[in-house]
Scaffold this motif. Structure first.
Motif, PDB file in Angstrom:
ATOM      1  N   GLN A  97     -34.587  10.487 -12.534  1.00  0.00           N
ATOM      2  CA  GLN A  97     -35.829   9.964 -11.958  1.00  0.00           C
ATOM      3  C   GLN A  97     -35.644   8.596 -11.309  1.00  0.00           C
ATOM      4  O   GLN A  97     -36.430   7.672 -11.500  1.00  0.00           O
ATOM      5  N   LEU A  98     -34.533   8.472 -10.586  1.00  0.00           N
ATOM      6  CA  LEU A  98     -34.266   7.284  -9.764  1.00  0.00           C
ATOM      7  C   LEU A  98     -34.035   7.773  -8.339  1.00  0.00           C
ATOM      8  O   LEU A  98     -33.519   8.881  -8.146  1.00  0.00           O
ATOM      9  N   PRO A  99     -34.369   6.973  -7.343  1.00  0.00           N
ATOM     10  CA  PRO A  99     -34.075   7.410  -5.973  1.00  0.00           C
ATOM     11  C   PRO A  99     -32.572   7.440  -5.699  1.00  0.00           C
ATOM     12  O   PRO A  99     -31.871   6.449  -5.927  1.00  0.00           O
ATOM     13  N   VAL A 100     -32.114   8.594  -5.243  1.00  0.00           N
ATOM     14  CA  VAL A 100     -30.701   8.761  -4.877  1.00  0.00           C
ATOM     15  C   VAL A 100     -30.658   9.099  -3.388  1.00  0.00           C
ATOM     16  O   VAL A 100     -31.367  10.005  -2.930  1.00  0.00           O
ATOM     17  N   ILE A 101     -29.865   8.362  -2.642  1.00  0.00           N
ATOM     18  CA  ILE A 101     -29.675   8.633  -1.214  1.00  0.00           C
ATOM     19  C   ILE A 101     -28.294   9.244  -1.020  1.00  0.00           C
ATOM     20  O   ILE A 101     -27.276   8.671  -1.437  1.00  0.00           O
ATOM     21  N   GLU A 102     -28.270  10.423  -0.411  1.00  0.00           N
ATOM     22  CA  GLU A 102     -27.014  11.124  -0.107  1.00  0.00           C
ATOM     23  C   GLU A 102     -26.343  10.444   1.090  1.00  0.00           C
ATOM     24  O   GLU A 102     -27.016  10.122   2.074  1.00  0.00           O
ATOM     25  N   VAL A 103     -25.034  10.236   0.995  1.00  0.00           N
ATOM     26  CA  VAL A 103     -24.285   9.561   2.061  1.00  0.00           C
ATOM     27  C   VAL A 103     -23.054  10.389   2.421  1.00  0.00           C
ATOM     28  O   VAL A 103     -22.381  10.925   1.532  1.00  0.00           O
ATOM     29  N   HIS A 104     -22.773  10.491   3.719  1.00  0.00           N
ATOM     30  CA  HIS A 104     -21.509  11.083   4.172  1.00  0.00           C
ATOM     31  C   HIS A 104     -20.998  10.310   5.378  1.00  0.00           C
ATOM     32  O   HIS A 104     -21.783   9.940   6.270  1.00  0.00           O
ATOM     33  N   LEU A 105     -19.695  10.125   5.429  1.00  0.00           N
ATOM     34  CA  LEU A 105     -19.072   9.518   6.606  1.00  0.00           C
ATOM     35  C   LEU A 105     -19.177  10.456   7.805  1.00  0.00           C
ATOM     36  O   LEU A 105     -19.541  10.051   8.906  1.00  0.00           O
ATOM     37  N   SER A 106     -18.821  11.717   7.587  1.00  0.00           N
ATOM     38  CA  SER A 106     -18.906  12.731   8.645  1.00  0.00           C
ATOM     39  C   SER A 106     -20.290  13.379   8.582  1.00  0.00           C
ATOM     40  O   SER A 106     -21.104  13.035   7.718  1.00  0.00           O
ATOM     41  N   ASP A 107     -20.529  14.313   9.482  1.00  0.00           N
ATOM     42  CA  ASP A 107     -21.766  15.102   9.398  1.00  0.00           C
ATOM     43  C   ASP A 107     -21.387  16.505   8.949  1.00  0.00           C
ATOM     44  O   ASP A 107     -20.944  17.326   9.762  1.00  0.00           O
ATOM     45  N   PRO A 108     -21.536  16.792   7.661  1.00  0.00           N
ATOM     46  CA  PRO A 108     -21.074  18.085   7.137  1.00  0.00           C
ATOM     47  C   PRO A 108     -21.701  19.280   7.852  1.00  0.00           C
ATOM     48  O   PRO A 108     -21.081  20.342   7.949  1.00  0.00           O
ATOM     49  N   GLU A 109     -22.899  19.117   8.382  1.00  0.00           N
ATOM     50  CA  GLU A 109     -23.577  20.251   9.025  1.00  0.00           C
ATOM     51  C   GLU A 109     -22.937  20.645  10.358  1.00  0.00           C
ATOM     52  O   GLU A 109     -23.227  21.721  10.885  1.00  0.00           O
ATOM     53  N   THR A 110     -22.111  19.779  10.921  1.00  0.00           N
ATOM     54  CA  THR A 110     -21.414  20.134  12.159  1.00  0.00           C
ATOM     55  C   THR A 110     -19.993  20.619  11.877  1.00  0.00           C
ATOM     56  O   THR A 110     -19.229  20.859  12.813  1.00  0.00           O
ATOM     57  N   ARG A 111     -19.661  20.759  10.590  1.00  0.00           N
ATOM     58  CA  ARG A 111     -18.293  21.160  10.221  1.00  0.00           C
ATOM     59  C   ARG A 111     -18.294  22.604   9.694  1.00  0.00           C
ATOM     60  O   ARG A 111     -19.152  23.382  10.068  1.00  0.00           O
ATOM     61  N   GLU A 112     -17.340  22.942   8.850  1.00  0.00           N
ATOM     62  CA  GLU A 112     -17.223  24.334   8.379  1.00  0.00           C
ATOM     63  C   GLU A 112     -18.516  24.770   7.680  1.00  0.00           C
ATOM     64  O   GLU A 112     -19.150  23.966   6.993  1.00  0.00           O
ATOM     65  N   PRO A 113     -18.858  26.051   7.782  1.00  0.00           N
ATOM     66  CA  PRO A 113     -20.098  26.543   7.153  1.00  0.00           C
ATOM     67  C   PRO A 113     -20.209  26.231   5.666  1.00  0.00           C
ATOM     68  O   PRO A 113     -21.305  25.990   5.165  1.00  0.00           O
TER      69      PRO A 113
END
Ligand code: DQA
Length: 145
Positions: A96-112
């Motif tokens: 119950q704490l705010p968690v922000i997801e972080v990625h260097l790359s954009d996983p949605e433009t990579r492998e399915p």
């Protein structure tokens, strides 16, 4: 009153930033990113605690610890566990704490197989695709929460 601490958790293989697939992740090391986060955090009035582990259960333990330490928010780059870990999804929901997801790359433009994010099912926000700047933008979002 909220704490002035932001926890930054990094998962598997992110200790190899700088040499790991630089065409995808760039040449900045995790230490470089941690230094930038500490400097920007200080400007925003937050202490930044930046950690890395290759072990899923350690990430779960650190998320639980965040709750007891009453941190303001968590930035989480769970690496490949992003796409596999129901344990991390459950932990994020549990604390119950705010968690922000972080990625260097954009996983949605990579492998399915990178398109599914268990972390994203519970995170309040996701910053991706900006290289090391993803962490800085996420820190600024977290500070504003
Ligand atoms: C990553 C993206 C993930 O798909 C991958 O497994 C990583 C790094 C990123 O920061 O772009 O380890 O989280």
């Amino acid at each position: 009153m909220s704490s002035r601490k932001i926890l930054v958790l990094n998962g598997p293989n992110l200790n190899l930033l700088g040499t790991r697939e630089p065409e995808i992740y760039g040449y900045a090391t995790l230490d470089d990113i941690a230094q930038r986060l500490a400097a920007r955090g200080a400007e925003l009035g937050f202490a930044v605690d930046c950690r890395q582990t290759n072990h899923e259960g350690v990430l779960v333990d650190w998320l639980h610890e965040a709750r007891t330490q009453q941190v303001h928010a968590v930035l989480l780059n769970a690496g490949a566990y992003t796409h596999t870990s129901i344990a991390l999804l459950d932990a994020i929901r549990a604390i119950q704490l705010p968690v922000i997801e972080v990625h260097l790359s954009d996983p949605e433009t990579r492998e399915p197989f990178r398109h599914l994010s268990y972390v994203g099912m519970a995170a309040v926000d996701c910053i991706k695709g900006l290289g090391p700047d993803s962490y800085i933008v996420a820190l600024e979002r977290a500070a504003a929460l």
